[in-house]
Design an enzyme around this catalytic site. Structure first.
Site, PDB file in Angstrom:
ATOM      1  N   LYS A   1       0.831  -1.203   0.000  1.00 56.56           N
ATOM      2  CA  LYS A   1       0.000   0.000   0.000  1.00 56.56           C
ATOM      3  C   LYS A   1       0.868   1.257   0.000  1.00 56.56           C
ATOM      4  CE  LYS A   1      -3.692  -2.159   2.765  1.00 56.56           C
ATOM      5  NZ  LYS A   1      -4.342  -2.144   4.103  1.00 56.56           N
TER       6      LYS A   1
ATOM      7  N   ALA B   1      -0.632   0.958   6.559  1.00 62.63           N
ATOM      8  CA  ALA B   1      -0.802  -0.111   7.546  1.00 62.63           C
ATOM      9  C   ALA B   1      -1.810  -1.144   7.065  1.00 62.63           C
ATOM     10  CB  ALA B   1      -1.256   0.478   8.883  1.00 62.63           C
ATOM     11  N   ASP B   2      -1.751  -2.313   7.687  1.00 61.96           N
ATOM     12  CA  ASP B   2      -2.714  -3.371   7.399  1.00 61.96           C
ATOM     13  C   ASP B   2      -2.976  -4.144   8.691  1.00 61.96           C
ATOM     14  OD1 ASP B   2      -4.153  -4.870   5.116  1.00 61.96           O
ATOM     15  OD2 ASP B   2      -3.221  -6.480   6.280  1.00 61.96           O
ATOM     16  N   THR B   3      -4.231  -4.458   8.946  1.00 65.09           N
ATOM     17  CA  THR B   3      -4.614  -5.151  10.183  1.00 65.09           C
ATOM     18  C   THR B   3      -5.427  -6.398   9.867  1.00 65.09           C
ATOM     19  OG1 THR B   3      -4.677  -3.058  11.420  1.00 65.09           O
ATOM     20  CG2 THR B   3      -5.854  -4.928  12.382  1.00 65.09           C
TER      21      THR B   3
ATOM     22  N   GLY C   1       0.463  -4.512  10.632  1.00 63.68           N
ATOM     23  CA  GLY C   1       1.741  -4.231   9.983  1.00 63.68           C
ATOM     24  C   GLY C   1       1.769  -2.777   9.566  1.00 63.68           C
TER      25      GLY C   1
END
Length: 198
Positions: free
Chosen positions: A62, A78-80, A115
């Site tokens: 991203k 970010a990624d969750t 992340g």
């Protein structure tokens, strides 16, 4: 030309948040960071399986997508994901899928991985954090209130929603569950001369 989608003052640094997540926008605002929002639109499909690899890979994907377009800016992405019994629980695609997820999480203890990628020119920092979340065991009539309520969120629940009464306890950084690990993020941002008020 960079669209001025969101501005928050208290810093003279130019930062792009590569996400339109209301939760991440709210957190950065709360922490006194000046930023602009440019959603990446990056493909979030991955063949990776290990949760820590998944969130780091997607966060970086991203961020790098936006960083290529705006090389003079610091890009934060970010990624969750939610992981229950070793299985990744994503965002529900329908109310029925939301119901299935909520029933699975009811009374469970699961993990939330977030992340994060920070990119500025050739400098980058990619990391992740984990928090464990213990959910209450709710009766059917209460559980029904959550079906389809948070279809835009991994795990189909919102820990920050004051009206929700599903989470019993969090082990680790609360903000990791919301979508940006506060402690680790502040430490990494300092390497880029950004000092959030956390």
């Amino acid at each position: 030309m960079l669209k001025k989608l969101s501005y928050y003052t208290s810093s003279n640094k130019e930062i792009i948040l590569a996400s339109s997540s209301p939760r991440r926008i709210s957190l950065l605002k709360q922490w006194g960071v000046l930023f602009r929002v440019v959603p990446s639109g990056a493909d979030e499909n991955t063949t990776l399986v290990k949760p820590s690899y998944v969130v780091k890979e997607l966060a970086y994907r991203k961020g790098s997508c936006v960083a290529k377009r705006y090389p003079n800016f610091l890009v934060l992405s970010a990624d969750t994901i939610v992981v229950l019994n070793g299985k990744v629980v994503g965002k529900p695609k329908s109310k029925k899928e939301s119901e299935e997820i909520i029933r699975e999480l009811n009374g469970s203890t699961h993990k939330v991985y977030t992340g994060v990628a920070i990119i500025k020119n050739n400098k980058k920092s990619i990391f992740y954090d984990i928090a464990r979340v213990k959910m209450k065991k709710l009766p059917e009539n209460t559980l029904k209130q959550f079906f389809g309520k948070h279809v835009d969120k991994a795990g189909s629940y919102a820990v920050q929603d004051a009206d929700d009464n599903f989470v019993e306890k969090i082990f680790g950084d609360y903000y990791t569950v919301v979508g940006l690990p506060c402690i680790k993020l502040a430490k990494e941002l300092k390497k880029f001369n950004i000092n959030p008020k956390v």
